[in-house]
Design a protein around this motif. Structure first.
Motif, PDB file in Angstrom:
ATOM      1  N   SER A 114       0.842  -1.195   0.000  1.00 15.85           N
ATOM      2  CA  SER A 114       0.000   0.000   0.000  1.00 15.85           C
ATOM      3  C   SER A 114       0.879   1.248   0.000  1.00 15.85           C
ATOM      4  CB  SER A 114      -0.908   0.020   1.228  1.00 15.85           C
ATOM      5  OG  SER A 114      -0.127   0.078   2.407  1.00 15.85           O
ATOM      6  N   MET A 115       0.306   2.340  -0.446  1.00 17.47           N
ATOM      7  CA  MET A 115       1.018   3.605  -0.385  1.00 17.47           C
ATOM      8  C   MET A 115       0.032   4.757  -0.539  1.00 17.47           C
ATOM      9  SD  MET A 115       2.956   4.612  -3.923  1.00 17.47           S
ATOM     10  CE  MET A 115       3.414   6.159  -3.142  1.00 17.47           C
ATOM     11  N   THR A 116       0.496   5.936  -0.158  1.00 12.58           N
ATOM     12  CA  THR A 116      -0.300   7.144  -0.285  1.00 12.58           C
ATOM     13  C   THR A 116       0.476   8.183  -1.059  1.00 12.58           C
ATOM     14  OG1 THR A 116      -1.420   6.732   1.816  1.00 12.58           O
ATOM     15  CG2 THR A 116      -1.503   8.978   0.949  1.00 12.58           C
ATOM     16  N   LEU A 117      -0.169   8.773  -2.049  1.00  6.31           N
ATOM     17  CA  LEU A 117       0.396   9.876  -2.804  1.00  6.31           C
ATOM     18  C   LEU A 117      -0.195  11.169  -2.257  1.00  6.31           C
ATOM     19  CD1 LEU A 117       0.559   7.345  -4.739  1.00  6.31           C
ATOM     20  CD2 LEU A 117       0.492   8.977  -6.617  1.00  6.31           C
ATOM     21  N   LEU A 118       0.691  12.147  -2.068  1.00  8.84           N
ATOM     22  CA  LEU A 118       0.250  13.412  -1.507  1.00  8.84           C
ATOM     23  C   LEU A 118       0.276  14.506  -2.564  1.00  8.84           C
ATOM     24  CD1 LEU A 118      -0.435  15.401   0.802  1.00  8.84           C
ATOM     25  CD2 LEU A 118       2.026  15.589   1.214  1.00  8.84           C
ATOM     26  N   CYS A 119      -0.790  15.266  -2.616  1.00 11.15           N
ATOM     27  CA  CYS A 119      -0.861  16.446  -3.462  1.00 11.15           C
ATOM     28  C   CYS A 119      -1.127  17.653  -2.572  1.00 11.15           C
ATOM     29  CB  CYS A 119      -1.978  16.304  -4.486  1.00 11.15           C
ATOM     30  SG  CYS A 119      -2.244  17.780  -5.494  1.00 11.15           S
ATOM     31  N   ALA A 120      -0.372  18.705  -2.788  1.00 14.36           N
ATOM     32  CA  ALA A 120      -0.562  19.930  -2.013  1.00 14.36           C
ATOM     33  C   ALA A 120      -0.610  21.128  -2.949  1.00 14.36           C
ATOM     34  CB  ALA A 120       0.575  20.098  -1.003  1.00 14.36           C
ATOM     35  N   GLN A 121      -1.510  22.061  -2.637  1.00 11.92           N
ATOM     36  CA  GLN A 121      -1.587  23.292  -3.430  1.00 11.92           C
ATOM     37  C   GLN A 121      -1.669  24.489  -2.488  1.00 11.92           C
ATOM     38  OE1 GLN A 121      -4.577  25.276  -3.581  1.00 11.92           O
ATOM     39  NE2 GLN A 121      -6.079  23.834  -2.712  1.00 11.92           N
ATOM     40  N   ASP A 122      -1.015  25.571  -2.924  1.00 16.30           N
ATOM     41  CA  ASP A 122      -0.971  26.765  -2.080  1.00 16.30           C
ATOM     42  C   ASP A 122      -1.706  27.934  -2.711  1.00 16.30           C
ATOM     43  OD1 ASP A 122       2.504  27.720  -2.875  1.00 16.30           O
ATOM     44  OD2 ASP A 122       0.735  27.418  -4.137  1.00 16.30           O
ATOM     45  N   MET A 123      -2.693  27.628  -3.565  1.00 14.24           N
ATOM     46  CA  MET A 123      -3.438  28.668  -4.278  1.00 14.24           C
ATOM     47  C   MET A 123      -4.836  28.861  -3.716  1.00 14.24           C
ATOM     48  SD  MET A 123      -2.133  27.653  -8.104  1.00 14.24           S
ATOM     49  CE  MET A 123      -2.281  25.897  -7.859  1.00 14.24           C
ATOM     50  N   ASN A 124      -5.143  28.218  -2.596  1.00 15.77           N
ATOM     51  CA  ASN A 124      -6.455  28.317  -1.960  1.00 15.77           C
ATOM     52  C   ASN A 124      -7.585  27.820  -2.875  1.00 15.77           C
ATOM     53  OD1 ASN A 124      -7.938  28.920   0.388  1.00 15.77           O
ATOM     54  ND2 ASN A 124      -8.624  30.865  -0.463  1.00 15.77           N
ATOM     55  N   HIS A 125      -7.266  26.806  -3.693  1.00 13.66           N
ATOM     56  CA  HIS A 125      -8.263  26.273  -4.619  1.00 13.66           C
ATOM     57  C   HIS A 125      -9.240  25.355  -3.904  1.00 13.66           C
ATOM     58  CE1 HIS A 125      -5.696  26.940  -8.485  1.00 13.66           C
ATOM     59  NE2 HIS A 125      -6.238  28.055  -8.020  1.00 13.66           N
ATOM     60  N   GLU A 126     -10.518  25.447  -4.322  1.00 18.33           N
ATOM     61  CA  GLU A 126     -11.546  24.580  -3.753  1.00 18.33           C
ATOM     62  C   GLU A 126     -11.510  23.179  -4.348  1.00 18.33           C
ATOM     63  OE1 GLU A 126     -13.163  27.060  -0.907  1.00 18.33           O
ATOM     64  OE2 GLU A 126     -13.709  24.983  -1.348  1.00 18.33           O
ATOM     65  N   TYR A 127     -11.245  23.100  -5.664  1.00 18.50           N
ATOM     66  CA  TYR A 127     -11.363  21.848  -6.380  1.00 18.50           C
ATOM     67  C   TYR A 127      -9.993  21.195  -6.570  1.00 18.50           C
ATOM     68  CZ  TYR A 127     -16.201  22.879  -7.538  1.00 18.50           C
ATOM     69  OH  TYR A 127     -17.538  23.115  -7.467  1.00 18.50           O
ATOM     70  N   MET A 128      -9.947  19.899  -6.331  1.00 21.75           N
ATOM     71  CA  MET A 128      -8.711  19.148  -6.569  1.00 21.75           C
ATOM     72  C   MET A 128      -9.052  17.824  -7.247  1.00 21.75           C
ATOM     73  SD  MET A 128      -6.411  20.003  -3.179  1.00 21.75           S
ATOM     74  CE  MET A 128      -4.872  19.491  -3.957  1.00 21.75           C
ATOM     75  N   TYR A 129      -8.094  17.319  -8.024  1.00 22.58           N
ATOM     76  CA  TYR A 129      -8.356  16.166  -8.890  1.00 22.58           C
ATOM     77  C   TYR A 129      -7.145  15.235  -8.877  1.00 22.58           C
ATOM     78  CZ  TYR A 129     -11.118  20.043 -10.814  1.00 22.58           C
ATOM     79  OH  TYR A 129     -11.931  21.140 -10.966  1.00 22.58           O
ATOM     80  N   TRP A 130      -7.415  13.947  -9.055  1.00 29.91           N
ATOM     81  CA  TRP A 130      -6.365  12.978  -9.318  1.00 29.91           C
ATOM     82  C   TRP A 130      -6.642  12.306 -10.659  1.00 29.91           C
ATOM     83  CZ3 TRP A 130      -1.743  12.366  -7.466  1.00 29.91           C
ATOM     84  CH2 TRP A 130      -1.439  12.739  -6.150  1.00 29.91           C
ATOM     85  N   TYR A 131      -5.622  12.315 -11.534  1.00 26.55           N
ATOM     86  CA  TYR A 131      -5.675  11.657 -12.830  1.00 26.55           C
ATOM     87  C   TYR A 131      -4.577  10.609 -12.901  1.00 26.55           C
ATOM     88  CZ  TYR A 131      -8.239  15.825 -14.548  1.00 26.55           C
ATOM     89  OH  TYR A 131      -9.134  16.842 -14.745  1.00 26.55           O
ATOM     90  N   ARG A 132      -4.795   9.634 -13.770  1.00 23.98           N
ATOM     91  CA  ARG A 132      -3.701   8.743 -14.148  1.00 23.98           C
ATOM     92  C   ARG A 132      -3.485   8.867 -15.657  1.00 23.98           C
ATOM     93  NH1 ARG A 132      -4.713   2.465 -13.312  1.00 23.98           N
ATOM     94  NH2 ARG A 132      -3.055   2.395 -14.885  1.00 23.98           N
ATOM     95  N   GLN A 133      -2.214   8.768 -16.041  1.00 18.96           N
ATOM     96  CA  GLN A 133      -1.853   8.885 -17.448  1.00 18.96           C
ATOM     97  C   GLN A 133      -1.157   7.614 -17.885  1.00 18.96           C
ATOM     98  OE1 GLN A 133       1.134  11.820 -18.533  1.00 18.96           O
ATOM     99  NE2 GLN A 133       0.267  12.045 -20.575  1.00 18.96           N
ATOM    100  N   ASP A 134      -1.704   6.970 -18.887  1.00 16.74           N
ATOM    101  CA  ASP A 134      -1.134   5.754 -19.436  1.00 16.74           C
ATOM    102  C   ASP A 134      -0.905   5.949 -20.928  1.00 16.74           C
ATOM    103  OD1 ASP A 134      -3.521   4.643 -17.299  1.00 16.74           O
ATOM    104  OD2 ASP A 134      -1.446   4.014 -16.997  1.00 16.74           O
ATOM    105  N   PRO A 135       0.140   5.317 -21.472  1.00 17.79           N
ATOM    106  CA  PRO A 135       0.468   5.508 -22.901  1.00 17.79           C
ATOM    107  C   PRO A 135      -0.735   5.217 -23.785  1.00 17.79           C
ATOM    108  CG  PRO A 135       2.222   4.341 -21.785  1.00 17.79           C
ATOM    109  CD  PRO A 135       1.105   4.432 -20.796  1.00 17.79           C
ATOM    110  N   GLY A 136      -1.031   6.150 -24.693  1.00 20.23           N
ATOM    111  CA  GLY A 136      -2.120   5.950 -25.624  1.00 20.23           C
ATOM    112  C   GLY A 136      -3.509   6.098 -25.037  1.00 20.23           C
ATOM    113  N   MET A 137      -3.591   6.462 -23.743  1.00 22.55           N
ATOM    114  CA  MET A 137      -4.900   6.564 -23.082  1.00 22.55           C
ATOM    115  C   MET A 137      -5.231   7.983 -22.665  1.00 22.55           C
ATOM    116  SD  MET A 137      -6.106   3.534 -23.099  1.00 22.55           S
ATOM    117  CE  MET A 137      -7.400   3.567 -21.884  1.00 22.55           C
TER     118      MET A 137
END
Lengths: 115, 113
Positions: free
Chosen positions: A18-41
């Motif tokens: 198991s693992m956890t990926l951390l995303c942090a933003q300092d722009m006071n944004h309300e909306y946050m997203y996680w995407y995955r990118q795969d070749p050709g997709m």
């Protein structure tokens, strides 16, 4: 102003770990997203959040969980990693829901290899 | 439902030549359309976006795109390619007032001297 940052940059896991990926933003944004990118997709939306304490499923949510305990952080968790989750993961954030007004800002990505 | 189709996974041009990257969209409501660029080992950054104002949209680095409703297209162009334009380009669509984006599969632009 760092924008959107992601931790770690690269990780190798064994199947079942198991693992956890951390995303942090300092722009006071309300909306946050996680995407995955795969070749050709292209990029596919995993989960997103419309504010602190809220999350929603995207196009490919299976095998992932997320949490948004603080406005500036959005965590992506893999409880039992599988080789199919080998990918590059991108986090993004935006100020509002209205995509006509607001741009999504992307982090530099996390490369994950599951053996 | 909304989707985008990018024709050609790879496009090769010579330096100084016209760049044309194709994007067709499908949307049941008036769309917002975007082009993002991804340089090697980096995240995506916005090149330009169409949000129902002018149909010809100018972006950064000399790129522009034209929204053509009759053709359901939003092709990206640049009159003269530079070596620094070599990158992967993604077209994306969003519905009115809705924040999630649907991306195309991307087109890798290769620029040769």
């Amino acid at each position: 102003n760092a924008g959107v940052t992601q931790t770690p940059k690269f990780r190798v896991l064994k199947t079942g770990q198991s693992m956890t990926l951390l995303c942090a933003q300092d722009m006071n944004h309300e909306y946050m997203y996680w995407y995955r990118q795969d070749p050709g997709m292209g990029l596919r939306l995993i989960h997103y959040s419309v504010g602190e304490g809220t999350t929603a499923k995207g196009e490919v949510p299976d095998g992932y969980n997320v949490s948004r305990l603080k406005k500036q952080n959005f965590l992506l968790g893999l409880e039992s990693a599988a080789p199919s989750q080998t990918s590059v993961y991108f986090c993004a954030s935006s100020y509002s829901r209205d995509s006509s007004q607001e741009t999504q800002y992307f982090g530099p990505g996390t490369r994950l290899l599951v053996l | 439902a909304q989707s985008v189709t990018q024709l050609g996974s790879h496009v090769s041009v010579s330096e100084g030549a016209l760049v044309l990257l194709r994007c067709n969209y499908s949307s049941s409501v008036p769309p917002y359309l975007f082009w993002y660029v991804q340089y090697p080992n980096q995240g995506l950054q916005l090149l330009l976006k169409y949000t129902s104002a002018a149909t010809l949209v100018k972006g950064i680095n000399g790129f522009e795109a034209e929204f053509k409703k009759s053709e359901t297209s939003f092709h990206l162009t640049k009159p003269s390619a530079h070596m620094s334009d070599a990158a992967e380009y993604f077209c994306a669509v969003s519905s009115t007032g809705y924040s999630t984006l649907t991306f195309g599969k991307g087109t890798m632009l290769l620029v040769s001297p």
